[in-house]
Design a protein around this motif. Structure first.
Motif, mmCIF file in Angstrom:
data_model
loop_
_atom_site.group_PDB
_atom_site.id
_atom_site.type_symbol
_atom_site.label_atom_id
_atom_site.label_comp_id
_atom_site.label_asym_id
_atom_site.label_seq_id
_atom_site.Cartn_x
_atom_site.Cartn_y
_atom_site.Cartn_z
ATOM 1 N N LEU A 91 29.330 60.657 60.760
ATOM 2 C CA LEU A 91 29.626 60.897 62.176
ATOM 3 C C LEU A 91 28.415 60.502 62.992
ATOM 4 O O LEU A 91 27.274 60.797 62.624
ATOM 5 C CB LEU A 91 29.939 62.378 62.410
ATOM 6 C CG LEU A 91 31.092 62.960 61.598
ATOM 7 C CD1 LEU A 91 31.148 64.473 61.784
ATOM 8 C CD2 LEU A 91 32.399 62.326 62.015
ATOM 9 N N THR A 92 28.667 59.832 64.123
ATOM 10 C CA THR A 92 27.586 59.386 64.991
ATOM 11 C C THR A 92 27.919 59.731 66.428
ATOM 12 O O THR A 92 29.051 59.539 66.871
ATOM 13 C CB THR A 92 27.376 57.863 64.868
ATOM 14 O OG1 THR A 92 26.997 57.582 63.528
ATOM 15 C CG2 THR A 92 26.297 57.369 65.802
ATOM 16 N N SER A 93 26.914 60.228 67.137
ATOM 17 C CA SER A 93 27.051 60.499 68.564
ATOM 18 C C SER A 93 25.949 59.739 69.289
ATOM 19 O O SER A 93 24.761 59.952 69.033
ATOM 20 C CB SER A 93 26.926 62.000 68.846
ATOM 21 O OG SER A 93 27.000 62.234 70.237
ATOM 22 N N LYS A 105 33.083 57.242 60.594
ATOM 23 C CA LYS A 105 33.319 56.156 59.646
ATOM 24 C C LYS A 105 33.502 56.761 58.256
ATOM 25 O O LYS A 105 32.701 57.574 57.811
ATOM 26 C CB LYS A 105 32.152 55.169 59.653
ATOM 27 C CG LYS A 105 32.024 54.459 60.994
ATOM 28 C CD LYS A 105 30.854 53.500 61.004
ATOM 29 C CE LYS A 105 30.708 52.859 62.391
ATOM 30 N NZ LYS A 105 29.521 52.006 62.465
ATOM 31 N N SER A 106 34.567 56.336 57.600
ATOM 32 C CA SER A 106 34.911 56.831 56.274
ATOM 33 C C SER A 106 34.019 56.190 55.212
ATOM 34 O O SER A 106 33.766 54.988 55.240
ATOM 35 C CB SER A 106 36.373 56.512 56.006
ATOM 36 O OG SER A 106 36.851 57.310 54.973
ATOM 37 N N ILE A 107 33.558 57.008 54.268
ATOM 38 C CA ILE A 107 32.688 56.537 53.192
ATOM 39 C C ILE A 107 33.408 56.768 51.864
ATOM 40 O O ILE A 107 33.936 57.852 51.620
ATOM 41 C CB ILE A 107 31.337 57.299 53.184
ATOM 42 C CG1 ILE A 107 30.652 57.219 54.547
ATOM 43 C CG2 ILE A 107 30.431 56.789 52.075
ATOM 44 C CD1 ILE A 107 30.243 55.836 54.963
ATOM 45 N N THR A 108 33.430 55.747 51.023
ATOM 46 C CA THR A 108 34.036 55.853 49.694
ATOM 47 C C THR A 108 33.056 55.274 48.677
ATOM 48 O O THR A 108 32.658 54.111 48.782
ATOM 49 C CB THR A 108 35.367 55.066 49.626
ATOM 50 O OG1 THR A 108 36.228 55.538 50.663
ATOM 51 C CG2 THR A 108 36.044 55.256 48.285
ATOM 52 N N GLY A 109 32.676 56.092 47.719
ATOM 53 C CA GLY A 109 31.733 55.622 46.689
ATOM 54 C C GLY A 109 30.403 55.182 47.252
ATOM 55 O O GLY A 109 29.860 54.164 46.815
ATOM 56 N N TRP A 110 29.890 55.876 48.217
ATOM 57 C CA TRP A 110 28.606 55.614 48.868
ATOM 58 C C TRP A 110 28.605 54.317 49.677
ATOM 59 O O TRP A 110 27.553 53.795 50.006
ATOM 60 C CB TRP A 110 27.443 55.594 47.870
ATOM 61 C CG TRP A 110 27.311 56.877 47.126
ATOM 62 C CD1 TRP A 110 27.744 57.133 45.861
ATOM 63 C CD2 TRP A 110 26.741 58.102 47.604
ATOM 64 N NE1 TRP A 110 27.481 58.429 45.526
ATOM 65 C CE2 TRP A 110 26.855 59.051 46.575
ATOM 66 C CE3 TRP A 110 26.153 58.482 48.801
ATOM 67 C CZ2 TRP A 110 26.404 60.350 46.703
ATOM 68 C CZ3 TRP A 110 25.697 59.785 48.919
ATOM 69 C CH2 TRP A 110 25.827 60.703 47.884
#
Length: 129
Positions: A91-93, A105-110
């Motif tokens: 998450l970014t603000s 932004k979704s993260i999968t497997g780093w």
């Protein structure tokens, strides 16, 4: 007197042998297989809890920064929240003078399918164990 002491010693030896046999029958004698059944149950519960906990978002890191050169105070931030397999979200603000924008932004497997900002990459790397 000697006969009485001999009888008492034999009785004490017999009681000691009986106590050792009872302890061994309950699993008090050596080896993991000799452990009481409740210990085996506890081990199974601990293994199940560890398996459940692997899906928990337990790796996290926050990076604070100034997104714009004319602003100070490190009001913008990126946070990475990930499980043991490196699945989760960044998450970014971005805070400006008049508004703030938030991104996920979704993260999968780093890794992320979208391009990550340098600050988001930094948060992701800090969250990695």
């Amino acid at each position: 007197m000697d006969l009485l002491a001999l009888i008492a010693a034999v009785a004490a030896l017999a009681l000691s042998l009986l106590a050792v046999r009872r302890t061994a029958a309950r699993g008090g004698g050596g080896g993991v297989d000799a452990l009481p059944e409740d210990v085996h149950g506890l081990r199974q519960e601990v293994a199940a809890l560890r398996n459940e906990g692997s899906d928990a978002l337990r790796h996290l890191a926050v990076v604070r920064y100034d997104a714009f050169g004319d602003m100070g105070g490190h009001l913008s931030w990126s946070v990475a929240l990930l499980d043991d397999a490196g699945n989760g979200v960044v998450l970014t603000s971005i805070n400006g003078r008049n508004d703030a924008r938030t991104y996920a932004k979704s993260i999968t497997g780093w890794a992320c399918e979208q391009q990550l900002s340098p600050e988001e990459l930094e948060a992701l790397e800090h969250a990695r164990p």
